[in-house]
Design an enzyme around this catalytic site. Structure first.
Site, PDB file in Angstrom:
ATOM      1  CB  SER A  11      51.584  32.787  35.520  1.00  0.00           C
ATOM      2  OG  SER A  11      51.626  34.128  35.938  1.00  0.00           O
ATOM      3  CE1 TYR A 139      39.141  38.582  35.073  1.00  0.00           C
ATOM      4  CE2 TYR A 139      38.282  39.988  36.818  1.00  0.00           C
ATOM      5  CZ  TYR A 139      39.034  38.894  36.417  1.00  0.00           C
ATOM      6  OH  TYR A 139      39.675  38.113  37.363  1.00  0.00           O
TER       7      TYR A 139
HETATM    8  N1  LIG Z   1      45.192  38.360  40.410  1.00  0.00           N
HETATM    9  C1  LIG Z   1      44.006  38.776  40.849  1.00  0.00           C
HETATM   10  O1  LIG Z   1      43.903  39.837  41.500  1.00  0.00           O
HETATM   11  C2  LIG Z   1      42.774  37.990  40.598  1.00  0.00           C
HETATM   12  C3  LIG Z   1      41.584  38.413  41.211  1.00  0.00           C
HETATM   13  C4  LIG Z   1      40.421  37.694  40.983  1.00  0.00           C
HETATM   14  C5  LIG Z   1      40.445  36.576  40.176  1.00  0.00           C
HETATM   15  N2  LIG Z   1      41.599  36.189  39.580  1.00  0.00           N
HETATM   16  C6  LIG Z   1      41.572  35.018  38.720  1.00  0.00           C
HETATM   17  O2  LIG Z   1      42.564  34.100  39.143  1.00  0.00           O
HETATM   18  C7  LIG Z   1      43.012  33.342  38.025  1.00  0.00           C
HETATM   19  C8  LIG Z   1      44.530  33.366  37.983  1.00  0.00           C
HETATM   20  O3  LIG Z   1      44.940  34.713  37.816  1.00  0.00           O
HETATM   21  P1  LIG Z   1      46.439  35.200  38.079  1.00  0.00           P
HETATM   22  O4  LIG Z   1      46.309  36.541  38.709  1.00  0.00           O
HETATM   23  O5  LIG Z   1      47.220  34.142  38.737  1.00  0.00           O
HETATM   24  O6  LIG Z   1      46.907  35.438  36.566  1.00  0.00           O
HETATM   25  P2  LIG Z   1      48.275  35.174  35.783  1.00  0.00           P
HETATM   26  O7  LIG Z   1      49.442  35.253  36.690  1.00  0.00           O
HETATM   27  O8  LIG Z   1      48.216  36.079  34.604  1.00  0.00           O
HETATM   28  O9  LIG Z   1      48.097  33.653  35.291  1.00  0.00           O
HETATM   29  C9  LIG Z   1      47.141  33.325  34.346  1.00  0.00           C
HETATM   30  C10 LIG Z   1      47.316  31.859  33.991  1.00  0.00           C
HETATM   31  O10 LIG Z   1      46.289  31.486  33.075  1.00  0.00           O
HETATM   32  C11 LIG Z   1      46.865  30.733  32.024  1.00  0.00           C
HETATM   33  N3  LIG Z   1      46.117  30.914  30.792  1.00  0.00           N
HETATM   34  C12 LIG Z   1      45.609  32.076  30.298  1.00  0.00           C
HETATM   35  N4  LIG Z   1      45.007  31.859  29.126  1.00  0.00           N
HETATM   36  C13 LIG Z   1      45.114  30.522  28.878  1.00  0.00           C
HETATM   37  C14 LIG Z   1      44.700  29.685  27.812  1.00  0.00           C
HETATM   38  N5  LIG Z   1      44.036  30.173  26.753  1.00  0.00           N
HETATM   39  N6  LIG Z   1      44.978  28.364  27.869  1.00  0.00           N
HETATM   40  C15 LIG Z   1      45.645  27.862  28.937  1.00  0.00           C
HETATM   41  N7  LIG Z   1      46.080  28.605  29.977  1.00  0.00           N
HETATM   42  C16 LIG Z   1      45.818  29.913  29.935  1.00  0.00           C
HETATM   43  C17 LIG Z   1      48.274  31.261  31.892  1.00  0.00           C
HETATM   44  O11 LIG Z   1      49.079  30.238  31.364  1.00  0.00           O
HETATM   45  P3  LIG Z   1      50.062  30.387  30.090  1.00  0.00           P
HETATM   46  O12 LIG Z   1      50.672  31.752  30.172  1.00  0.00           O
HETATM   47  O13 LIG Z   1      51.018  29.264  30.279  1.00  0.00           O
HETATM   48  O14 LIG Z   1      49.174  30.224  28.938  1.00  0.00           O
HETATM   49  C18 LIG Z   1      48.659  31.545  33.342  1.00  0.00           C
HETATM   50  O15 LIG Z   1      49.191  30.396  33.938  1.00  0.00           O
HETATM   51  C19 LIG Z   1      42.337  33.952  36.794  1.00  0.00           C
HETATM   52  O16 LIG Z   1      41.208  33.193  36.462  1.00  0.00           O
HETATM   53  C20 LIG Z   1      41.921  35.334  37.278  1.00  0.00           C
HETATM   54  O17 LIG Z   1      40.807  35.849  36.577  1.00  0.00           O
HETATM   55  C21 LIG Z   1      42.763  36.865  39.769  1.00  0.00           C
END
Ligand SMILES: NC(=O)c1ccc[n+]([C@@H]2O[C@H](COP(=O)([O-])OP(=O)(O)OC[C@H]3O[C@@H](n4cnc5c(N)ncnc54)[C@H](OP(=O)(O)O)[C@@H]3O)[C@@H](O)[C@H]2O)c1
Length: 239
Positions: A11, A139
Protein backbone atom coordinates in the site's frame (compact mmCIF):
# COMPACT_ATOMS: atom_id res chain seq x y z
CA UNK A 1 20.37 -7.52 -10.90
CA UNK A 2 20.22 -5.45 -7.71
CA UNK A 3 17.81 -6.44 -4.95
CA UNK A 4 15.66 -4.16 -2.81
CA UNK A 5 13.56 -5.43 0.11
CA UNK A 6 10.59 -3.21 0.94
CA UNK A 7 8.20 -3.60 3.89
CA UNK A 8 4.76 -2.03 3.57
CA UNK A 9 4.86 -2.82 -0.17
CA UNK A 10 1.14 -3.63 -0.29
CA UNK A 11 0.00 0.00 0.00
CA UNK A 12 0.85 3.69 -0.27
CA UNK A 13 4.49 4.80 -0.31
CA UNK A 14 5.90 1.26 -0.08
CA UNK A 15 3.76 0.08 -3.00
CA UNK A 16 4.86 3.08 -5.07
CA UNK A 17 8.51 2.37 -4.29
CA UNK A 18 8.10 -1.33 -5.16
CA UNK A 19 6.58 -0.51 -8.58
CA UNK A 20 9.22 2.11 -9.31
CA UNK A 21 12.19 -0.16 -8.48
CA UNK A 22 10.64 -3.13 -10.36
CA UNK A 23 10.11 -0.96 -13.45
CA UNK A 24 13.79 -0.02 -13.29
CA UNK A 25 14.84 -3.67 -13.38
CA UNK A 26 15.52 -4.26 -9.68
CA UNK A 27 14.53 -7.52 -8.02
CA UNK A 28 11.96 -6.36 -5.47
CA UNK A 29 11.18 -8.42 -2.37
CA UNK A 30 7.78 -7.01 -1.46
CA UNK A 31 6.70 -7.54 2.16
CA UNK A 32 3.35 -7.13 3.89
CA UNK A 33 0.33 -9.02 5.23
CA UNK A 34 -2.20 -8.41 2.46
CA UNK A 35 -1.71 -11.39 0.10
CA UNK A 36 -4.09 -10.13 -2.60
CA UNK A 37 -2.43 -6.72 -2.90
CA UNK A 38 1.06 -8.21 -2.94
CA UNK A 39 -0.02 -10.76 -5.56
CA UNK A 40 -1.28 -7.84 -7.71
CA UNK A 41 2.18 -6.32 -7.40
CA UNK A 42 3.73 -9.59 -8.60
CA UNK A 43 1.31 -9.60 -11.56
CA UNK A 44 2.43 -6.03 -12.28
CA UNK A 45 6.04 -7.15 -12.66
CA UNK A 46 7.82 -10.53 -12.69
CA UNK A 47 10.70 -8.76 -10.88
CA UNK A 48 8.58 -8.78 -7.71
CA UNK A 49 8.69 -11.66 -5.26
CA UNK A 50 6.56 -11.72 -2.14
CA UNK A 51 7.09 -12.27 1.59
CA UNK A 52 3.95 -12.42 3.73
CA UNK A 53 4.43 -11.78 7.44
CA UNK A 54 3.36 -9.59 10.35
CA UNK A 55 6.44 -7.60 11.34
CA UNK A 56 5.21 -7.26 14.95
CA UNK A 57 5.74 -11.05 15.27
CA UNK A 58 9.47 -11.54 15.85
CA UNK A 59 9.46 -15.26 14.97
CA UNK A 60 7.44 -14.64 11.80
CA UNK A 61 9.97 -11.96 10.78
CA UNK A 62 12.87 -14.30 11.45
CA UNK A 63 11.30 -17.11 9.39
CA UNK A 64 10.20 -14.91 6.49
CA UNK A 65 13.50 -13.05 6.18
CA UNK A 66 15.94 -15.90 6.92
CA UNK A 67 18.71 -16.02 4.34
CA UNK A 68 17.49 -12.97 2.41
CA UNK A 69 20.21 -10.57 1.33
CA UNK A 70 19.54 -7.22 -0.33
CA UNK A 71 21.55 -4.29 -1.64
CA UNK A 72 18.90 -1.95 -0.27
CA UNK A 73 16.36 -2.46 2.54
CA UNK A 74 13.50 0.03 2.88
CA UNK A 75 11.53 -0.44 6.10
CA UNK A 76 8.43 1.51 5.17
CA UNK A 77 5.56 -0.39 6.86
CA UNK A 78 3.82 1.55 9.59
CA UNK A 79 0.54 2.69 11.05
CA UNK A 80 -0.99 5.86 12.48
CA UNK A 81 -3.56 6.23 15.24
CA UNK A 82 -4.26 9.41 17.16
CA UNK A 83 -5.36 9.86 20.75
CA UNK A 84 -8.89 11.22 21.15
CA UNK A 85 -9.17 14.42 23.21
CA UNK A 86 -6.21 13.57 25.42
CA UNK A 87 -7.56 10.21 26.59
CA UNK A 88 -4.51 7.96 27.05
CA UNK A 89 -5.50 4.67 25.46
CA UNK A 90 -2.72 2.27 26.45
CA UNK A 91 -3.76 -0.38 23.92
CA UNK A 92 -3.62 2.18 21.09
CA UNK A 93 -0.19 3.39 22.20
CA UNK A 94 1.05 -0.20 22.36
CA UNK A 95 -0.25 -0.94 18.84
CA UNK A 96 1.43 2.12 17.36
CA UNK A 97 4.75 1.65 19.22
CA UNK A 98 4.84 -2.08 18.40
CA UNK A 99 4.17 -1.55 14.71
CA UNK A 100 6.23 1.58 14.06
CA UNK A 101 9.18 0.92 16.35
CA UNK A 102 9.48 -2.77 17.26
CA UNK A 103 8.31 -3.93 13.80
CA UNK A 104 11.30 -2.39 11.98
CA UNK A 105 13.60 -3.54 14.81
CA UNK A 106 12.34 -7.14 14.30
CA UNK A 107 13.10 -6.82 10.57
CA UNK A 108 16.59 -5.42 11.20
CA UNK A 109 17.37 -8.22 13.65
CA UNK A 110 16.27 -10.85 11.12
CA UNK A 111 18.17 -9.28 8.22
CA UNK A 112 21.44 -8.31 9.92
CA UNK A 113 23.28 -11.67 9.49
CA UNK A 114 22.94 -11.29 5.72
CA UNK A 115 23.64 -7.54 5.42
CA UNK A 116 26.83 -7.00 3.40
CA UNK A 117 29.27 -4.09 3.21
CA UNK A 118 28.06 -1.59 0.61
CA UNK A 119 24.39 -2.11 1.40
CA UNK A 120 21.97 0.48 2.79
CA UNK A 121 18.97 0.43 5.13
CA UNK A 122 16.35 3.19 4.93
CA UNK A 123 13.87 3.56 7.79
CA UNK A 124 10.71 5.51 7.08
CA UNK A 125 10.06 7.84 9.98
CA UNK A 126 8.03 11.09 9.79
CA UNK A 127 8.21 14.84 10.38
CA UNK A 128 5.52 14.19 13.01
CA UNK A 129 8.18 13.94 15.73
CA UNK A 130 9.87 17.25 14.90
CA UNK A 131 7.15 19.02 16.88
CA UNK A 132 4.95 17.73 19.74
CA UNK A 133 1.64 17.92 17.84
CA UNK A 134 -1.51 17.39 19.91
CA UNK A 135 -3.14 13.92 19.40
CA UNK A 136 0.16 12.56 18.00
CA UNK A 137 1.49 11.35 21.36
CA UNK A 138 1.74 7.72 20.18
CA UNK A 139 2.60 8.30 16.52
CA UNK A 140 5.16 11.03 17.26
CA UNK A 141 6.78 8.98 20.03
CA UNK A 142 7.00 5.90 17.80
CA UNK A 143 8.72 7.84 15.01
CA UNK A 144 11.01 9.65 17.48
CA UNK A 145 12.07 6.24 18.83
CA UNK A 146 12.65 4.89 15.32
CA UNK A 147 14.71 7.92 14.23
CA UNK A 148 16.81 7.85 17.40
CA UNK A 149 17.43 4.12 16.96
CA UNK A 150 18.46 4.66 13.34
CA UNK A 151 20.90 7.46 14.17
CA UNK A 152 22.68 5.31 16.76
CA UNK A 153 22.66 2.32 14.45
CA UNK A 154 24.25 4.42 11.69
CA UNK A 155 27.33 4.89 13.90
CA UNK A 156 27.51 1.22 14.89
CA UNK A 157 27.04 -0.09 11.35
CA UNK A 158 29.41 2.39 9.68
CA UNK A 159 32.48 0.19 10.38
CA UNK A 160 30.64 -2.72 8.74
CA UNK A 161 30.11 -0.61 5.60
CA UNK A 162 26.31 -0.58 6.00
CA UNK A 163 24.68 2.84 5.55
CA UNK A 164 21.55 3.92 7.42
CA UNK A 165 19.13 6.52 6.03
CA UNK A 166 16.22 8.12 7.88
CA UNK A 167 13.29 9.15 5.67
CA UNK A 168 11.02 11.88 7.07
CA UNK A 169 7.96 12.56 4.92
CA UNK A 170 5.47 15.33 5.58
CA UNK A 171 1.94 14.46 4.41
CA UNK A 172 1.59 11.99 1.53
CA UNK A 173 -1.74 11.08 -0.10
CA UNK A 174 -2.14 7.39 0.87
CA UNK A 175 -4.81 5.24 2.59
CA UNK A 176 -3.09 6.16 5.88
CA UNK A 177 -3.80 9.90 5.51
CA UNK A 178 -7.11 9.60 3.65
CA UNK A 179 -8.79 8.81 6.98
CA UNK A 180 -7.53 12.09 8.52
CA UNK A 181 -10.25 14.69 9.16
CA UNK A 182 -7.94 17.71 9.36
CA UNK A 183 -6.11 19.94 6.89
CA UNK A 184 -2.82 18.45 5.65
CA UNK A 185 -0.67 21.32 4.37
CA UNK A 186 1.86 20.50 1.67
CA UNK A 187 0.42 17.02 1.03
CA UNK A 188 2.22 15.35 -1.90
CA UNK A 189 1.32 12.41 -4.13
CA UNK A 190 2.85 8.94 -3.78
CA UNK A 191 4.68 9.57 -7.07
CA UNK A 192 6.28 12.73 -5.64
CA UNK A 193 7.20 10.87 -2.45
CA UNK A 194 8.76 8.01 -4.41
CA UNK A 195 10.78 10.44 -6.55
CA UNK A 196 12.07 12.30 -3.45
CA UNK A 197 13.03 9.06 -1.68
CA UNK A 198 14.75 7.56 -4.71
CA UNK A 199 16.64 10.79 -5.41
CA UNK A 200 17.87 10.92 -1.81
CA UNK A 201 18.89 7.25 -1.84
CA UNK A 202 20.77 7.63 -5.11
CA UNK A 203 22.70 10.53 -3.56
CA UNK A 204 23.53 8.40 -0.52
CA UNK A 205 21.87 10.81 1.88
CA UNK A 206 21.73 10.05 5.60
CA UNK A 207 18.47 11.94 5.92
CA UNK A 208 15.74 12.44 3.33
CA UNK A 209 12.96 14.90 4.21
CA UNK A 210 10.20 16.14 1.90
CA UNK A 211 8.42 18.27 0.84
CA UNK A 212 11.09 20.92 1.40
CA UNK A 213 8.76 23.89 2.01
CA UNK A 214 6.62 22.19 4.65
CA UNK A 215 9.72 20.66 6.23
CA UNK A 216 11.28 24.11 6.54
CA UNK A 217 8.17 25.48 8.28
CA UNK A 218 8.12 22.57 10.76
CA UNK A 219 11.86 23.01 11.40
CA UNK A 220 11.44 26.76 11.99
CA UNK A 221 8.52 26.16 14.37
CA UNK A 222 10.57 23.58 16.27
CA UNK A 223 13.32 26.19 16.76
CA UNK A 224 10.94 28.71 18.36
CA UNK A 225 11.09 29.36 22.11
CA UNK A 226 8.92 26.83 23.95
CA UNK A 227 6.26 29.35 25.03
CA UNK A 228 5.74 30.56 21.42
CA UNK A 229 5.71 27.02 20.08
CA UNK A 230 3.11 26.02 22.69
CA UNK A 231 0.93 29.03 21.86
CA UNK A 232 0.85 28.01 18.19
CA UNK A 233 0.33 24.29 18.77
CA UNK A 234 -2.43 24.99 21.34
CA UNK A 235 -4.59 26.24 18.45
CA UNK A 236 -4.65 22.69 17.10
CA UNK A 237 -6.09 21.16 20.30
CA UNK A 238 -9.65 19.89 19.90
CA UNK A 239 -12.17 20.88 22.55
N1 LIG B 1 1.27 9.01 4.36
C1 LIG B 1 1.90 9.95 5.06
O1 LIG B 1 1.51 11.13 5.03
C2 LIG B 1 3.10 9.63 5.87
C3 LIG B 1 3.80 10.70 6.45
C4 LIG B 1 4.93 10.42 7.22
C5 LIG B 1 5.35 9.12 7.38
N2 LIG B 1 4.65 8.10 6.82
C6 LIG B 1 5.12 6.74 7.04
O2 LIG B 1 5.28 6.09 5.79
C7 LIG B 1 5.07 4.69 5.96
C8 LIG B 1 4.09 4.21 4.91
O3 LIG B 1 2.86 4.88 5.11
P1 LIG B 1 1.70 4.92 4.02
O4 LIG B 1 1.13 6.29 4.11
O5 LIG B 1 2.18 4.40 2.73
O6 LIG B 1 0.65 3.93 4.71
P2 LIG B 1 -0.33 2.80 4.15
O7 LIG B 1 -0.76 3.10 2.77
O8 LIG B 1 -1.37 2.65 5.21
O9 LIG B 1 0.61 1.50 4.14
C9 LIG B 1 1.06 0.95 5.33
C10 LIG B 1 1.79 -0.34 5.00
O10 LIG B 1 2.33 -0.88 6.20
C11 LIG B 1 2.06 -2.27 6.23
N3 LIG B 1 1.92 -2.74 7.60
C12 LIG B 1 1.26 -2.12 8.62
N4 LIG B 1 1.33 -2.86 9.73
C13 LIG B 1 2.06 -3.97 9.42
C14 LIG B 1 2.47 -5.11 10.14
N5 LIG B 1 2.14 -5.28 11.43
N6 LIG B 1 3.20 -6.06 9.52
C15 LIG B 1 3.54 -5.89 8.22
N7 LIG B 1 3.18 -4.83 7.47
C16 LIG B 1 2.45 -3.89 8.07
C17 LIG B 1 0.77 -2.44 5.47
O11 LIG B 1 0.75 -3.74 4.92
P3 LIG B 1 -0.47 -4.79 5.07
O12 LIG B 1 -1.74 -4.00 4.98
O13 LIG B 1 -0.23 -5.72 3.94
O14 LIG B 1 -0.25 -5.39 6.39
C18 LIG B 1 0.91 -1.40 4.36
O15 LIG B 1 1.59 -1.95 3.26
C19 LIG B 1 4.60 4.50 7.40
O16 LIG B 1 5.69 4.11 8.20
C20 LIG B 1 4.12 5.89 7.80
O17 LIG B 1 4.19 6.11 9.19
C21 LIG B 1 3.54 8.32 6.07
Amino acid sequence: MKTVLITGASSGIGEGLAKSFAEDGWHVIACGRDAARLEALHQHSPNVTIRLFDMTDRDACRQALAGIGADLVILCAGTCEYLDRGVVDAALVERVMTTNFLGPVNCLAALQPQMRAGSRVALVSSMAHWLPFPRAEAYGASKAALSWFAQSLRLDWEPKGIAVTVVSPGFVDTPLTRKNDFAMPGRVSVEQAVAAIRRGLERGKNHIAFPGGFGLIVRLLSALPAFLQRALLRRMVRS
